[in-house]
Scaffold this motif. Structure first.
Motif, PDB file in Angstrom:
ATOM      1  N   TRP A  75       0.854  -1.188   0.000  1.00 36.96           N
ATOM      2  CA  TRP A  75       0.000   0.000   0.000  1.00 36.96           C
ATOM      3  C   TRP A  75       0.889   1.236   0.000  1.00 36.96           C
ATOM      4  O   TRP A  75       1.806   1.349   0.821  1.00 36.96           O
ATOM      5  N   ARG A  76       0.636   2.180  -0.900  1.00 36.13           N
ATOM      6  CA  ARG A  76       1.284   3.492  -0.810  1.00 36.13           C
ATOM      7  C   ARG A  76       0.539   4.324   0.214  1.00 36.13           C
ATOM      8  O   ARG A  76      -0.677   4.499   0.127  1.00 36.13           O
ATOM      9  N   SER A  80       7.193   8.677  -0.199  1.00 38.39           N
ATOM     10  CA  SER A  80       7.991   7.447  -0.285  1.00 38.39           C
ATOM     11  C   SER A  80       7.662   6.471   0.839  1.00 38.39           C
ATOM     12  O   SER A  80       8.422   5.529   1.085  1.00 38.39           O
ATOM     13  N   VAL A  82       5.771   3.478   2.084  1.00 38.11           N
ATOM     14  CA  VAL A  82       5.104   2.299   1.534  1.00 38.11           C
ATOM     15  C   VAL A  82       4.986   1.259   2.637  1.00 38.11           C
ATOM     16  O   VAL A  82       5.936   1.015   3.390  1.00 38.11           O
ATOM     17  N   LEU A 248      10.408   0.177  -6.627  1.00 33.65           N
ATOM     18  CA  LEU A 248       9.785   1.367  -6.061  1.00 33.65           C
ATOM     19  C   LEU A 248      10.761   2.509  -6.357  1.00 33.65           C
ATOM     20  O   LEU A 248      11.751   2.691  -5.661  1.00 33.65           O
ATOM     21  N   ILE A 283       7.440   6.375  -6.972  1.00 36.11           N
ATOM     22  CA  ILE A 283       7.204   6.948  -5.642  1.00 36.11           C
ATOM     23  C   ILE A 283       7.853   8.328  -5.579  1.00 36.11           C
ATOM     24  O   ILE A 283       8.318   8.848  -6.574  1.00 36.11           O
ATOM     25  N   THR A 315       0.445   2.591 -11.069  1.00 34.02           N
ATOM     26  CA  THR A 315       0.183   3.833 -10.351  1.00 34.02           C
ATOM     27  C   THR A 315      -1.042   3.660  -9.448  1.00 34.02           C
ATOM     28  O   THR A 315      -2.092   4.256  -9.684  1.00 34.02           O
ATOM     29  N   MET A 318      -3.263   6.346  -3.565  1.00 35.82           N
ATOM     30  CA  MET A 318      -2.849   6.235  -2.178  1.00 35.82           C
ATOM     31  C   MET A 318      -3.830   5.336  -1.424  1.00 35.82           C
ATOM     32  O   MET A 318      -5.053   5.496  -1.556  1.00 35.82           O
TER      33      MET A 318
END
Length: 349
Positions: A75-76, A80, A82, A248, A283, A315, A318
């Motif tokens: 999961w973002r 940066s 993650v 990433l 990211i 992409t 979030m």
């Protein structure tokens, strides 16, 4: 990931000058006049669209969702930061949860969106993985809040000393030089080179090392770039530890005036190819205004470049879950916010 044999002598290695670290290759110096102009333009001469016209909502995550999610998920959370779920345990890269990426919370780059989950709601963290000490990657308030629920903090050399100075137990911290490897449970990690710099104030420039990371779960091999300019280290890392299922990759906060420490999107793509990467996930974007380009430019550029070169680019929005074994391309979630015409069109697969 087994690399017990001595590493070749020609691999990129940092240099020391007194107490300061230096990149493997000398970095060009901007000079005082150019540096002052960069700062003037950044603070007083910003173009339009470096941040969304309005803040945007992201889907909230809950601890129950994370615990129930399939293993080997990603999961973002923003910029940066993650969150990884590997072998049933959770790992965080460069956790920044504060409102601003700044030494003070009343001034500095402010979030475009809220963090999808608060630190109190996170499940126990097996390891926090830190790339360097800059404020948009090392958030003191977040690290202090995470300490109680985190088993390990993995850092480049010198950054761990800073955490100890902040009050974290030294026994929780592992500091690695470039090319050093450590094992945490079923996951192997290597601190690998990057081309960048460090410092959090006027007197500590380059006193702590910076790095990228190889993260090998045994099922998937990931590369976390941290921050870096483009350099031959990516090819060396690819030759030693590639291929990678997913990179990433820093794609954001770039500018022609600071080419040595952040990559243009075309360089991010080339670094991915040098690493022998399959999927690329950009990211270092979508959360803070840290450059002069439009906030959505990294997404548009890397997608167009990926399509032109046949590189699958993901992409995810979030907080959107990505399955590491079978990533998806994601949607152009930024377009509605940015109100821009498409520069690329995604194909299926």
């Amino acid at each position: 990931m087994s690399h017990n044999a001595p590493l070749p002598d020609d691999l990129p290695r940092y240099r020391r000058q007194g107490k300061q670290y230096r990149n493997a290759a000398p970095m060009p110096k901007a000079g005082l006049g150019k540096t002052l102009k960069i700062f003037w333009d950044f603070f007083f001469n910003k173009p339009r669209h470096t941040q969304p016209a309005r803040g945007f909502e992201v889907e909230k995550l809950s601890q129950a969702q994370l615990l129930a999610a399939p293993d080997h998920s990603l999961w973002r959370l923003g910029h940066s930061t993650v969150l990884l779920k590997l072998h049933g345990l959770f790992w965080l890269t460069d956790p920044v949860f504060s409102e601003r990426a700044s030494p003070v919370q009343w001034l500095g780059p402010k979030r475009f969106h809220q963090v999808p989950i608060g630190i109190n709601e996170l499940p126990p963290i097996e390891a926090v993985i830190l790339s360097h000490d800059h404020y948009d990657h090392l958030d003191k308030a977040a690290v202090l809040a995470l300490e109680a629920k985190t088993k390990h903090f993995l850092t480049p050399t010198g950054v761990g000393d800073l955490l100890v100075a902040w009050g974290l137990p030294a026994g929780k911290i592992r500091q690695l030089d470039w090319w050093q490897q450590t094992q945490v449970g079923d996951v192997s990690l290597v601190a690998t080179p990057s081309q960048h710099f460090s410092g959090r104030g006027l007197g500590d420039g380059n006193s702590r090392l910076w790095c990228s990371w190889v993260i090998d779960s045994g099922r998937q091999r990931l590369f976390f770039s941290g921050d870096s300019g483009y350099f031959d280290g990516f090819k060396a890392i690819g030759e030693q530890y590639g291929p990678f299922d997913l990179t990433l990759m820093e794609t954001g906060a770039y500018d022609a005036n600071w080419p040595g420490v952040h990559m243009q999107p075309r360089e991010s793509l080339q670094a991915h190819l040098d690493l022998q990467g399959h999927w690329l996930l950009p990211i270092h974007n979508g959360t803070f205004d840290l450059a002069m380009h439009a906030w959505y430019d990294p997404f548009e550029q890397i997608q167009a470049l990926g399509l032109a070169k046949g590189v699958p680019v993901s992409t995810p929005a979030m907080s959107e879950r990505l399955e590491l074994a079978s990533p998806h391309r994601g949607s152009a979630w930024w377009r509605e916010l940015a109100e821009v015409e498409p520069a690329w069109e995604a194909s299926s697969g």
